[in-house]
Design an enzyme around this catalytic site. Structure first.
Site, mmCIF file in Angstrom:
data_model
loop_
_atom_site.group_PDB
_atom_site.id
_atom_site.type_symbol
_atom_site.label_atom_id
_atom_site.label_comp_id
_atom_site.label_asym_id
_atom_site.label_seq_id
_atom_site.Cartn_x
_atom_site.Cartn_y
_atom_site.Cartn_z
ATOM 1 N N LYS A 106 0.857 -1.189 0.000
ATOM 2 C CA LYS A 106 0.000 0.000 0.000
ATOM 3 C C LYS A 106 0.884 1.225 0.000
ATOM 4 O O LYS A 106 2.061 1.154 0.373
ATOM 5 C CB LYS A 106 -0.884 0.019 1.252
ATOM 6 C CG LYS A 106 -2.140 0.859 1.110
ATOM 7 C CD LYS A 106 -3.253 0.127 0.379
ATOM 8 C CE LYS A 106 -4.474 0.990 0.198
ATOM 9 N NZ LYS A 106 -5.608 0.199 -0.298
ATOM 10 N N ASN A 221 -15.861 5.955 -5.333
ATOM 11 C CA ASN A 221 -15.873 4.836 -6.268
ATOM 12 C C ASN A 221 -16.645 3.643 -5.696
ATOM 13 O O ASN A 221 -17.563 3.122 -6.330
ATOM 14 C CB ASN A 221 -14.417 4.445 -6.604
ATOM 15 C CG ASN A 221 -14.348 3.171 -7.411
ATOM 16 O OD1 ASN A 221 -14.480 2.075 -6.869
ATOM 17 N ND2 ASN A 221 -14.175 3.285 -8.704
HETATM 18 P P1 NAD Z 1 -13.046 7.610 -3.096
HETATM 19 O O1 NAD Z 1 -11.989 8.623 -2.911
HETATM 20 O O2 NAD Z 1 -13.545 7.339 -4.463
HETATM 21 O O3 NAD Z 1 -14.305 7.981 -2.184
HETATM 22 C C1 NAD Z 1 -14.223 8.187 -0.811
HETATM 23 C C2 NAD Z 1 -15.579 8.671 -0.343
HETATM 24 O O4 NAD Z 1 -15.603 8.699 1.066
HETATM 25 C C3 NAD Z 1 -15.930 10.079 -0.823
HETATM 26 O O5 NAD Z 1 -17.290 10.115 -1.199
HETATM 27 C C4 NAD Z 1 -15.730 10.923 0.426
HETATM 28 O O6 NAD Z 1 -16.541 12.072 0.436
HETATM 29 C C5 NAD Z 1 -16.147 9.934 1.484
HETATM 30 N N1 NAD Z 1 -15.636 10.282 2.790
HETATM 31 C C6 NAD Z 1 -14.404 10.713 3.143
HETATM 32 N N2 NAD Z 1 -14.350 10.941 4.445
HETATM 33 C C7 NAD Z 1 -15.574 10.616 4.947
HETATM 34 C C8 NAD Z 1 -16.143 10.631 6.231
HETATM 35 N N3 NAD Z 1 -15.425 11.010 7.276
HETATM 36 N N4 NAD Z 1 -17.431 10.226 6.349
HETATM 37 C C9 NAD Z 1 -18.148 9.836 5.283
HETATM 38 N N5 NAD Z 1 -17.649 9.806 4.045
HETATM 39 C C10 NAD Z 1 -16.393 10.199 3.882
HETATM 40 O O7 NAD Z 1 -12.503 6.277 -2.400
HETATM 41 P P2 NAD Z 1 -12.907 4.768 -2.686
HETATM 42 O O8 NAD Z 1 -11.949 4.234 -3.689
HETATM 43 O O9 NAD Z 1 -14.368 4.655 -2.908
HETATM 44 O O10 NAD Z 1 -12.502 4.099 -1.287
HETATM 45 C C11 NAD Z 1 -13.415 4.031 -0.202
HETATM 46 C C12 NAD Z 1 -13.003 2.903 0.708
HETATM 47 O O11 NAD Z 1 -12.977 1.695 -0.048
HETATM 48 C C13 NAD Z 1 -11.596 3.029 1.306
HETATM 49 O O12 NAD Z 1 -11.575 2.476 2.597
HETATM 50 C C14 NAD Z 1 -10.757 2.213 0.362
HETATM 51 O O13 NAD Z 1 -9.550 1.773 0.980
HETATM 52 C C15 NAD Z 1 -11.716 1.085 0.085
HETATM 53 N N6 NAD Z 1 -11.384 0.328 -1.110
HETATM 54 C C16 NAD Z 1 -11.378 0.926 -2.349
HETATM 55 C C17 NAD Z 1 -11.043 0.160 -3.458
HETATM 56 C C18 NAD Z 1 -11.061 0.724 -4.854
HETATM 57 O O14 NAD Z 1 -10.851 -0.053 -5.790
HETATM 58 N N7 NAD Z 1 -11.343 1.995 -5.065
HETATM 59 C C19 NAD Z 1 -10.728 -1.198 -3.313
HETATM 60 C C20 NAD Z 1 -10.773 -1.775 -2.042
HETATM 61 C C21 NAD Z 1 -11.101 -0.987 -0.954
#
Ligand code: NAD
Length: 416
Positions: A106, A221
């Site tokens: 990571k 996402n």
């Molecule tokens: P992203 O940046 O696309 O979206 C993050 C979202 O979380 C945004 O809508 C933001 O406004 C919101 N957010 C941030 N702080 C917040 C809070 N305190 N309360 C409520 N909402 C809040 O990120 P993502 O890729 O969707 O990732 C989200 C989670 O999913 C993370 O934990 C990430 O590690 C995990 N994840 C993502 C992927 C991927 O492929 N994108 C894969 C596995 C895990």
């Protein structure tokens, strides 16, 4: 809320699995720590000519099963290296639980991307790549998107890497735009994988999800595609969603397409018509069938766990539930589909992307969906079978499956 160090959480989850598996001391200690860590300091020119210093990280947690793999997070939250270490540990268990031939890593940069222009983001992305390129390669360590990083950022980083190397290496980073070697189906893969795990869990529990309610914390996402695919594939009704600025709620149901379009158009959920505002904290405590924690870690803690009322928590975020909260949810008979199983769809399609880049031959979307479904379904079956056999919850079972696989690879290599 008191700060919980995510790496302490990750280590304590491993400790429990190591004890159940009866791991010898050396193997256990090896798996408690990253194999390699890099901390970089990045001077970057801002649009007004100032030089701003950023701190970046890359952690290769364990590469016994293959090259390390894991996203890059751009976030201003506290935690720095320890958050990256925890996320890298969870990546190690994630690639193992879905049985793909990769390890876990990571990375990240401490910054607030909302304050950066696109040109500043590009300079930051390229500076980071120049600093960490020496430890990256298709055969060593491959980054991908995570919180606040995008396919565009992956494209700039790939270009910087290829400029340094003087040749094409599209497989050095995944989650790229499709014209630059990205895979069909990577965009919604994390949520799609979670929905497949949820489908299998509902089948195992004998619960019909059609028409039942879902609430989603975090609308990026993972969260947006959970809203769309939860509705499209399982017939779930979206009643609440939130982002960093707050949430929206309507018990009668919200049209997921309209909510996603509104978020993409305005950059926020607040002000969405036909819904009332709801705080992030209240959203978590709604009485819904499915909760998708899809934002950040440590949102369900010992403080609020006894007020959580969902039937199933499908963890798309990494580390949303602390160990103390986990125990409370288990006692309340809430089924928790653990992060590194429920959100493994992203890394699975990232792996497919690497495979396609290596062959320089690309698959149609139906093939990506079919292979993702097969991997996720098999992973669910393996973990569910373990819950039955060992009388443990889904997270404990996922740890038993994953840690045993990584430990076996370390032993076969003669490391321990
Ligand atoms: P992203 O940046 O696309 O979206 C993050 C979202 O979380 C945004 O809508 C933001 O406004 C919101 N957010 C941030 N702080 C917040 C809070 N305190 N309360 C409520 N909402 C809040 O990120 P993502 O890729 O969707 O990732 C989200 C989670 O999913 C993370 O934990 C990430 O590690 C995990 N994840 C993502 C992927 C991927 O492929 N994108 C894969 C596995 C895990």
């Amino acid at each position: 809320m008191p700060y919980t160090n995510p790496f302490t959480t990750a280590q304590s989850q491993l400790d429990e699995a190591a004890a159940r598996l009866g791991l010898d001391e050396a193997t256990h200690e090896l798996l408690r720590w990253p194999q390699l860590e890099l901390k970089v300091t990045l001077p970057v020119e801002m649009d007004d000519g100032r030089i701003k210093i950023f701190h970046g990280y890359r952690v290769q947690y364990n590469g016994a099963r293959g090259p390390t793999k894991g996203g890059l997070r751009w976030h201003s939250g506290k935690g720095g290296m320890d958050t990256v270490r925890a996320l890298a540990a969870w990546m190690t268990w994630k690639t193992a639980v879905v049985d793909i031939p990769l390890g876990g890593g990571k990375g990240g940069i401490t910054c607030n991307p909302k304050e950066l222009s696109d040109r500043e983001k590009q300079r930051l992305a390229r500076a980071y790549m120049r600093a960490v390129a020496k430890i990256l390669a298709v055969s060593k360590d491959v980054p991908a998107p995570d919180v606040y990083t995008t396919p565009q950022i992956m494209a700039w980083m790939m270009d910087e890497y290829e400029t340094l190397m003087g040749e094409h290496h599209p497989g050095v980073i995944t989650g790229k735009p499709i014209p630059l070697g990205g895979s069909e189906g990577r965009g919604d893969a994390t949520a799609r994988g979670g929905v497949i795990i949820l489908r299998e869990a509902a089948k195992a529990l004998g619960v019909d999800l059609n028409g039942k309610s879902m609430a989603i914390q975090g609308f990026g996402n993972a969260g947006q595609f959970a809203a769309l695919l939860g509705h499209q594939i399982l017939g779930l009704k979206l009643v609440a969603a939130s982002d960093s600025r707050g949430g929206i709620y309507n018990a009668e149901g919200l049209d997921p397409r309209k909510v996603v379009d509104y978020k993409l158009r305005t950059g926020a959920l607040e002000g969405f018509p036909e819904a009332e505002p709801i705080s992030n904290a209240d959203l978590l405590e709604l009485e819904v069938t499915v909760l998708f924690p899809s934002a950040l870690e440590n949102v369900i803690t010992a403080e609020n766990a006894h007020r959580i009322k969902c039937r199933i928590s499908c963890e798309l975020a990494n580390g949303p539930t602390t160990p103390a909260a986990d125990e409370i949810l288990h006692q309340k008979n809430i089924l928790v589909l653990p992060d590194f199983l429920a959100n493994a769809g992203g890394v699975t399609v990232s792996y497919f992307e690497q495979v396609q880049n290596t062959y320089n031959y690309y698959w149609p979307i139906d093939m990506v969906h079919e292979r993702l479904d097969e991997k996720m379904t098999r992973a669910f079956e393996g973990v569910y079978e373990m819950t039955q056999r060992e009388k443990v919850n889904m997270r404990q079972a996922a740890y038993l499956v994953a840690v045993a696989r990584v430990a076996e690879a370390c032993k076969l290599r003669g490391w321990v």
